[in-house]
Motif scaffolding. Structure first.
Motif, mmCIF file in Angstrom:
data_model
loop_
_atom_site.group_PDB
_atom_site.id
_atom_site.type_symbol
_atom_site.label_atom_id
_atom_site.label_comp_id
_atom_site.label_asym_id
_atom_site.label_seq_id
_atom_site.Cartn_x
_atom_site.Cartn_y
_atom_site.Cartn_z
ATOM 1 N N ALA A 1 -24.525 -154.545 60.267
ATOM 2 C CA ALA A 1 -24.571 -154.931 59.043
ATOM 3 C C ALA A 1 -26.327 -153.564 59.010
ATOM 4 C CB ALA A 1 -25.837 -155.983 59.462
ATOM 5 N N PHE A 2 -26.823 -152.547 58.398
ATOM 6 C CA PHE A 2 -27.287 -151.624 58.218
ATOM 7 C C PHE A 2 -28.688 -152.136 57.384
ATOM 8 C CE2 PHE A 2 -24.721 -149.865 55.548
ATOM 9 C CZ PHE A 2 -25.297 -149.163 55.269
ATOM 10 N N GLY A 3 -30.065 -151.415 57.057
ATOM 11 C CA GLY A 3 -30.663 -151.448 56.016
ATOM 12 C C GLY A 3 -31.186 -149.706 56.214
ATOM 13 N N PHE A 4 -31.682 -149.707 54.509
ATOM 14 C CA PHE A 4 -31.593 -148.566 53.917
ATOM 15 C C PHE A 4 -32.815 -148.648 52.604
ATOM 16 C CE2 PHE A 4 -28.140 -149.262 51.524
ATOM 17 C CZ PHE A 4 -28.563 -148.432 50.225
ATOM 18 N N ALA A 5 -33.704 -147.514 52.867
ATOM 19 C CA ALA A 5 -35.351 -147.411 51.796
ATOM 20 C C ALA A 5 -35.145 -146.095 51.110
ATOM 21 C CB ALA A 5 -36.028 -148.073 52.968
ATOM 22 N N VAL A 6 -35.263 -145.877 50.045
ATOM 23 C CA VAL A 6 -35.218 -145.090 48.988
ATOM 24 C C VAL A 6 -37.048 -144.476 49.166
ATOM 25 C CG1 VAL A 6 -33.909 -142.932 47.198
ATOM 26 C CG2 VAL A 6 -32.709 -145.061 48.448
ATOM 27 N N ASN A 7 -37.591 -143.374 49.026
ATOM 28 C CA ASN A 7 -38.557 -143.338 48.238
ATOM 29 C C ASN A 7 -39.037 -141.473 48.332
ATOM 30 O OD1 ASN A 7 -40.662 -145.681 48.762
ATOM 31 N ND2 ASN A 7 -38.887 -145.869 51.221
ATOM 32 N N VAL A 8 -40.519 -141.118 47.881
ATOM 33 C CA VAL A 8 -40.151 -140.091 46.993
ATOM 34 C C VAL A 8 -41.690 -139.898 47.792
ATOM 35 C CG1 VAL A 8 -41.084 -140.906 44.787
ATOM 36 C CG2 VAL A 8 -39.730 -138.016 45.315
ATOM 37 N N TYR A 9 -41.504 -138.265 48.802
ATOM 38 C CA TYR A 9 -42.837 -138.358 48.202
ATOM 39 C C TYR A 9 -43.620 -136.554 47.923
ATOM 40 C CZ TYR A 9 -42.774 -141.793 51.730
ATOM 41 O OH TYR A 9 -42.354 -142.607 52.724
ATOM 42 N N ASP A 10 -44.513 -136.783 47.159
ATOM 43 C CA ASP A 10 -45.132 -135.461 46.266
ATOM 44 C C ASP A 10 -46.123 -134.655 46.744
ATOM 45 O OD1 ASP A 10 -46.065 -133.922 44.340
ATOM 46 O OD2 ASP A 10 -45.854 -134.591 42.432
ATOM 47 N N SER A 11 -46.347 -133.725 47.552
ATOM 48 C CA SER A 11 -46.644 -133.126 49.065
ATOM 49 C C SER A 11 -47.625 -132.221 47.642
ATOM 50 C CB SER A 11 -45.686 -131.713 50.049
ATOM 51 O OG SER A 11 -45.756 -130.823 49.080
ATOM 52 N N ARG A 12 -47.811 -132.511 46.955
ATOM 53 C CA ARG A 12 -48.755 -131.703 45.655
ATOM 54 C C ARG A 12 -50.344 -132.321 45.549
ATOM 55 N NH1 ARG A 12 -45.878 -128.244 40.926
ATOM 56 N NH2 ARG A 12 -44.597 -127.070 41.734
ATOM 57 N N VAL A 13 -49.917 -133.368 45.978
ATOM 58 C CA VAL A 13 -51.405 -134.093 45.429
ATOM 59 C C VAL A 13 -51.437 -135.818 46.489
ATOM 60 C CG1 VAL A 13 -51.310 -134.593 43.522
ATOM 61 C CG2 VAL A 13 -49.542 -136.546 44.742
ATOM 62 N N ASP A 14 -52.458 -135.838 47.546
ATOM 63 C CA ASP A 14 -52.757 -137.130 47.534
ATOM 64 C C ASP A 14 -52.013 -137.973 48.224
ATOM 65 O OD1 ASP A 14 -54.821 -139.489 49.170
ATOM 66 O OD2 ASP A 14 -55.114 -137.553 50.474
ATOM 67 N N GLU A 15 -51.845 -138.622 48.882
ATOM 68 C CA GLU A 15 -50.773 -139.750 48.520
ATOM 69 C C GLU A 15 -51.642 -140.656 48.132
ATOM 70 O OE1 GLU A 15 -49.075 -142.732 52.078
ATOM 71 O OE2 GLU A 15 -50.196 -140.561 53.134
ATOM 72 N N LYS A 16 -52.990 -141.203 48.434
ATOM 73 C CA LYS A 16 -53.197 -141.851 47.296
ATOM 74 C C LYS A 16 -53.544 -141.729 46.197
ATOM 75 C CE LYS A 16 -55.591 -143.890 51.623
ATOM 76 N NZ LYS A 16 -56.714 -144.663 52.537
ATOM 77 N N ALA A 17 -53.438 -140.433 45.092
ATOM 78 C CA ALA A 17 -53.710 -140.064 43.537
ATOM 79 C C ALA A 17 -52.861 -141.201 43.157
ATOM 80 C CB ALA A 17 -52.548 -139.038 44.141
ATOM 81 N N VAL A 18 -53.706 -140.901 42.263
ATOM 82 C CA VAL A 18 -52.848 -142.449 40.452
ATOM 83 C C VAL A 18 -52.191 -141.601 40.350
ATOM 84 C CG1 VAL A 18 -55.358 -143.209 40.220
ATOM 85 C CG2 VAL A 18 -54.186 -141.397 39.478
ATOM 86 N N LEU A 19 -50.642 -142.028 39.789
ATOM 87 C CA LEU A 19 -49.355 -142.344 39.490
ATOM 88 C C LEU A 19 -49.997 -141.588 37.701
ATOM 89 C CD1 LEU A 19 -46.598 -142.624 39.571
ATOM 90 C CD2 LEU A 19 -46.660 -144.506 37.856
#
Length: 243
Positions: free
Chosen positions: A106-124
């Protein structure tokens, strides 16, 4: 002034270079021994010790970062400064050397996305949104030469990610929103069942259908694409696993 002949000068230069090289690789006593060898004659050979191989230098039975570390990250740039990551980890057994042909793996996985143009805490509204509409995983098993081709896709997974998350998770007709404050897609556990007895590896092939926003907060700038990634996983013989 003392004049040194050209052959003698070249020999002294050789001594200087050799001394610098040896000093960077060996201890003081070995430097003295090397100089004694040089003084014995211009054709003397200097033996430079070879470092012992590290664990990372040892050949793996099936080249797999996932099996070696127990987890890995598959990264794809889907736009300039916009990165989609698939994190995969061993769930049960957690020790990948216990992944044998006849065991449940058994394995687990997660899919996420990161936008380096803005701060991680920026609003959507300041981020380029990415929606995931389909996750598909196929597989190909690696077997001994005698039995290749018996099982071409022993593991398959296909799902609309909107069916795998709580109903209040942000979504639209484009799919599941990956870069919301709720996080992306998480699949805690899925299982690879029995494989052929002579299997020594399996390669998972990910295909993710996504819609990527070209400019932040611009509904008219979305474009669709499919992201492909492969994940090699080593399969060990029961005798190796018991050791």
């Amino acid at each position: 002034m003392r004049i040194i002949s050209r052959p003698r000068a070249r020999f002294l230069a050789t001594i200087g270079l050799a001394a610098a090289l040896i000093a960077s690789l060996t201890g003081c006593s070995q430097v003295v021994e090397a100089f004694n060898g040089l003084n014995a004659g211009q054709n003397a050979t200097i033996a430079i010790p070879t470092p012992n191989p590290t664990a990372s230098d040892v050949a793996r039975p099936f080249d797999s970062d996932f099996s070696y570390d127990g987890s890995t990250t598959l990264s794809s740039e889907v736009a300039d400064g916009l990165e989609l990551r698939i994190d995969v980890w061993a769930a049960d057994p957690k020790r990948t050397q216990e992944w044998t042909p006849d065991s449940e793996k058994a394995f687990g996985f997660a899919v996420n996305v990161y936008d380096s143009r803005v701060d991680e805490k920026a609003v959507l509204a300041q981020k380029r949104r990415v929606y995931l509409s389909m996750v598909s995983i196929t597989s190909q098993v690696s077997q001994s030469a005698m039995n290749q081709g018996q099982m071409m896709s022993p593991f398959q997974f296909s799902a609309d990610p909107r069916t795998l998350v709580p109903t209040d998770t942000l979504r639209s007709d484009r799919g599941l929103l990956l870069n919301s404050f709720q996080g992306g897609l998480l699949v805690p556990e899925t299982t690879i069942h029995q494989l052929p007895a002579d299997a020594y590896g399996i390669t998972l092939q990910f295909a993710l259908q996504i819609a990527v926003e070209g400019s932040a907060n611009d509904d008219n700038s979305f474009a669709t694409q499919t992201v492909y990634q492969v994940l090699p996983i080593a399969i060990y013989s029961p005798s190796t696993a018991s050791e």
